[in-house]
Design an enzyme around this catalytic site. Structure first.
Site, PDB file in Angstrom:
ATOM      1  N   ASP A  25       0.682  -1.231   0.072  1.00 48.10           N
ATOM      2  CA  ASP A  25       0.103  -0.017  -0.120  1.00 48.10           C
ATOM      3  C   ASP A  25       0.712   1.355   0.016  1.00 48.10           C
ATOM      4  O   ASP A  25       1.885   1.169   0.550  1.00 48.10           O
ATOM      5  CB  ASP A  25      -0.903  -0.182   1.047  1.00 48.10           C
ATOM      6  CG  ASP A  25      -1.921  -1.027   1.192  1.00 48.10           C
ATOM      7  OD1 ASP A  25      -2.296  -1.476   0.171  1.00 48.10           O
ATOM      8  OD2 ASP A  25      -2.455  -1.511   2.224  1.00 48.10           O
TER       9      ASP A  25
ATOM     10  N   ASP B 199       0.380   4.033   1.505  1.00 45.39           N
ATOM     11  CA  ASP B 199       0.624   4.848   2.698  1.00 45.39           C
ATOM     12  C   ASP B 199       1.299   4.068   3.656  1.00 45.39           C
ATOM     13  O   ASP B 199       1.334   4.648   4.903  1.00 45.39           O
ATOM     14  CB  ASP B 199      -0.753   5.074   3.311  1.00 45.39           C
ATOM     15  CG  ASP B 199      -1.623   3.841   3.411  1.00 45.39           C
ATOM     16  OD1 ASP B 199      -1.137   2.720   3.363  1.00 45.39           O
ATOM     17  OD2 ASP B 199      -2.791   3.933   3.840  1.00 45.39           O
TER      18      ASP B 199
ATOM     19  N   TRP C 195     -13.650  -1.683   0.102  1.00 46.54           N
ATOM     20  CA  TRP C 195     -12.639  -2.236   1.183  1.00 46.54           C
ATOM     21  C   TRP C 195     -12.799  -3.330   1.875  1.00 46.54           C
ATOM     22  O   TRP C 195     -13.972  -3.908   1.954  1.00 46.54           O
ATOM     23  CB  TRP C 195     -12.538  -1.024   1.945  1.00 46.54           C
ATOM     24  CG  TRP C 195     -11.567  -1.208   3.109  1.00 46.54           C
ATOM     25  CD1 TRP C 195     -10.128  -0.592   2.904  1.00 46.54           C
ATOM     26  CD2 TRP C 195     -11.958  -1.468   4.536  1.00 46.54           C
ATOM     27  NE1 TRP C 195      -9.653  -1.072   4.159  1.00 46.54           N
ATOM     28  CE2 TRP C 195     -10.338  -1.677   5.020  1.00 46.54           C
ATOM     29  CE3 TRP C 195     -12.783  -2.279   5.041  1.00 46.54           C
ATOM     30  CZ2 TRP C 195     -10.203  -2.152   6.499  1.00 46.54           C
ATOM     31  CZ3 TRP C 195     -12.525  -2.998   6.160  1.00 46.54           C
ATOM     32  CH2 TRP C 195     -11.468  -2.653   7.053  1.00 46.54           C
TER      33      TRP C 195
ATOM     34  N   GLU D  30      -9.699  -8.753   0.704  1.00 43.35           N
ATOM     35  CA  GLU D  30      -8.955  -9.714  -0.119  1.00 43.35           C
ATOM     36  C   GLU D  30      -7.786  -9.934   0.565  1.00 43.35           C
ATOM     37  O   GLU D  30      -7.002 -11.235   0.032  1.00 43.35           O
ATOM     38  CB  GLU D  30      -8.641  -8.473  -1.473  1.00 43.35           C
ATOM     39  CG  GLU D  30      -7.650  -7.766  -0.974  1.00 43.35           C
ATOM     40  CD  GLU D  30      -8.060  -6.400  -0.003  1.00 43.35           C
ATOM     41  OE1 GLU D  30      -7.285  -5.654   0.356  1.00 43.35           O
ATOM     42  OE2 GLU D  30      -9.309  -6.371  -0.021  1.00 43.35           O
ATOM     43  N   ASP D  31      -7.378  -9.531   1.713  1.00 41.67           N
ATOM     44  CA  ASP D  31      -6.224  -9.892   2.327  1.00 41.67           C
ATOM     45  C   ASP D  31      -6.498 -11.272   2.953  1.00 41.67           C
ATOM     46  O   ASP D  31      -5.558 -12.348   3.145  1.00 41.67           O
ATOM     47  CB  ASP D  31      -5.626  -8.900   3.214  1.00 41.67           C
ATOM     48  CG  ASP D  31      -5.113  -7.707   2.678  1.00 41.67           C
ATOM     49  OD1 ASP D  31      -4.479  -7.818   1.681  1.00 41.67           O
ATOM     50  OD2 ASP D  31      -5.287  -6.510   3.208  1.00 41.67           O
TER      51      ASP D  31
ATOM     52  N   MET E  63       1.852   4.480   9.227  1.00 44.41           N
ATOM     53  CA  MET E  63       0.937   4.771   8.042  1.00 44.41           C
ATOM     54  C   MET E  63       0.618   6.336   8.078  1.00 44.41           C
ATOM     55  O   MET E  63       0.376   6.994   9.204  1.00 44.41           O
ATOM     56  CB  MET E  63      -0.495   4.106   8.591  1.00 44.41           C
ATOM     57  CG  MET E  63      -1.454   4.301   7.476  1.00 44.41           C
ATOM     58  SD  MET E  63      -3.069   3.685   7.908  1.00 44.41           S
ATOM     59  CE  MET E  63      -2.837   1.743   7.060  1.00 44.41           C
TER      60      MET E  63
ATOM     61  N   HIS F 195      -4.940   9.312   6.671  1.00 44.39           N
ATOM     62  CA  HIS F 195      -6.098   9.784   5.733  1.00 44.39           C
ATOM     63  C   HIS F 195      -7.436   9.575   5.745  1.00 44.39           C
ATOM     64  O   HIS F 195      -7.574   8.472   6.625  1.00 44.39           O
ATOM     65  CB  HIS F 195      -5.419   9.485   4.299  1.00 44.39           C
ATOM     66  CG  HIS F 195      -5.486   7.921   4.312  1.00 44.39           C
ATOM     67  ND1 HIS F 195      -6.477   7.215   3.665  1.00 44.39           N
ATOM     68  CD2 HIS F 195      -4.484   6.875   4.470  1.00 44.39           C
ATOM     69  CE1 HIS F 195      -6.188   5.962   3.557  1.00 44.39           C
ATOM     70  NE2 HIS F 195      -5.038   5.949   4.181  1.00 44.39           N
TER      71      HIS F 195
ATOM     72  N   ARG G 141     -11.039   7.871   4.453  1.00 42.11           N
ATOM     73  CA  ARG G 141     -11.318   6.670   3.772  1.00 42.11           C
ATOM     74  C   ARG G 141     -11.638   7.224   2.281  1.00 42.11           C
ATOM     75  O   ARG G 141     -12.307   8.400   2.147  1.00 42.11           O
ATOM     76  CB  ARG G 141     -12.262   5.851   3.974  1.00 42.11           C
ATOM     77  CG  ARG G 141     -12.567   4.553   3.244  1.00 42.11           C
ATOM     78  CD  ARG G 141     -13.831   3.818   3.971  1.00 42.11           C
ATOM     79  NE  ARG G 141     -13.264   3.398   5.280  1.00 42.11           N
ATOM     80  CZ  ARG G 141     -12.578   2.405   5.572  1.00 42.11           C
ATOM     81  NH1 ARG G 141     -12.160   1.789   4.392  1.00 42.11           N
ATOM     82  NH2 ARG G 141     -12.465   1.986   6.732  1.00 42.11           N
TER      83      ARG G 141
END
Length: 379
Positions: free
Chosen positions: A223, A225, A285, A288-289, A315, A318, A320
């Site tokens: 990712d 971030d 969101w 998937e992980d 991280m 931010h 969403r």
């Protein structure tokens, strides 16, 4: 009378002497031109040996090989060294130094510094990051100049509207990867349009497009971030699929649960194909992980992780993203990984490649990946 006889005698003697001088002169001239012609023949042979079209046959060098030195008769007419055949040149018998072999890169690179101070308050620009990394070539490529890495690593980042985060990621990761002696390329997979975001499908696209660029054998999926806080967390592939981001600040620097595989992970090409890549049907969101973790365990592999003190990440805070709301179907899909992983993955990937642009610090790949299927009506 006696005087007359004496004069005639002297006249005859002078004529004889003059005739002898003339004969001597002629002999000398003949000898001179004979020697001159020999010298001219030597020059003609020498010059013909230099030309590309030598019609006089093989070139003969006036060199006394038995004595080891030039023939004393014609010392000034020997050819230069560069005109000798390779076997006759003096340097042909010399032992040339063999080039120093490039050694494999060490398992623990000596330039690592360990724990890093990571902050996001300073002003960051692409120009600044580019000045900091002059050895990174177009497309975000880098190869260590002093050793031979065992792997070629593609770093894949799913992306949309995160330019601010990307500057910090490039600022921190390029120096870390160089210190780690990684042979790598950075690929930003940009989802065009404003439809629902699909992280896992973008990672499949990144795997496919990176291999079109170079024969990579290791893939790090990150990712944009997440920044590692320790450069001893080495970005290369291992014997088992690797989970790098095991201690994020947003989780109190702890692993949130045993099956967590999010943030930053790495698989070799063989491992990736063994699980049929990542699922393409997780729109929005989450989920998937966990599906990827299930694919790994269902195929007889285990997840490897660094020490919790090394696998720490910060991280960039931010809000969403829009069109990346939580996927309400994710829990049901996770439970069906065993039934879906053979038909949903890299083998079923479809997308439209729009552009590939190589920038000084990364390769930007813009794609259209379609829209999620309509949700079934309840009741």
């Amino acid at each position: 009378m006696s005087r007359l006889m004496l004069g005639r005698t002297l006249e005859r003697v002078c004529k004889v002497v003059l005739l002898l001088c003339l004969i001597h002169f002629l002999i000398m001239m003949i000898l001179y031109f004979d020697v001159y012609s020999q010298r001219f023949d030597i020059f003609s042979r020498f010059n013909n040996g230099r030309g590309t079209n030598n019609s006089r046959g093989p070139h003969h060098y006036y060199y006394n090989y038995s004595s080891g030195r030039p023939n004393a008769t014609f010392p000034s007419y020997l050819p230069a060294i560069d005109q000798l055949p390779p076997s006759a040149r003096p340097e042909a018998n010399r032992t040339r130094p063999t080039p120093k072999p490039v050694l494999p890169c060490p398992e623990a690179p000596p330039g690592l510094v360990g724990r890093l101070l990571i902050e996001f308050s300073s002003q960051m620009t692409m120009e600044k990051v580019q000045r900091e990394n002059p050895s990174v070539t177009d497309g975000g490529r880098y190869t260590p100049p002093d050793c031979r890495p065992k792997q070629k690593v593609a770093i894949i980042i799913p992306f949309r509207h995160r330019d601010h985060h990307l500057k910090f990621w490039l600022h921190y990761l390029h120096p870390i990867l160089r210190r780690q002696k990684i042979d790598y390329g950075v690929y930003i997979i940009n989802q065009l349009g404003e439809d629902t975001f699909n992280r896992a499908k973008l990672l499949n696209v990144g795997y496919t497009e990176a291999l079109r660029d170079t024969e990579y054998d290791c893939f790090i999926f990150s990712d944009v971030d997440l920044i590692p806080m320790d450069d001893r967390n080495l970005y290369h592939c291992y014997d088992q699929p690797r989970h790098f981001a095991i201690a994020m600040d947003k989780f109190g620097f702890r692993l949130p649960y045993a099956g967590y595989f999010g943030g930053v992970s790495g698989l070799s090409r063989k491992q990736f194909l063994k699980i049929n890549g990542f699922p393409n049907e997780y729109w929005g969101w989450g989920g998937e992980d966990d599906d990827i973790y299930n694919r790994i365990t269902l195929n007889g592999m285990k997840v490897s992780r660094p020490d919790v003190r090394i696998g720490r990440y910060r991280m960039i805070k931010h809000e969403r993203d829009k069109h990346n709301e939580p996927n309400p179907q994710r829990f049901n899909k996770i439970q069906n990984t065993k039934n879906t992983m053979r038909k949903d993955g890299i083998s079923s990937l479809t997308y439209r490649l729009v552009s590939v642009k190589k920038y000084p610090l990364y390769t930007n790949i813009s794609v259209e990946i379609g829209k999620p299927p309509p949700r079934p009506n309840r009741g």
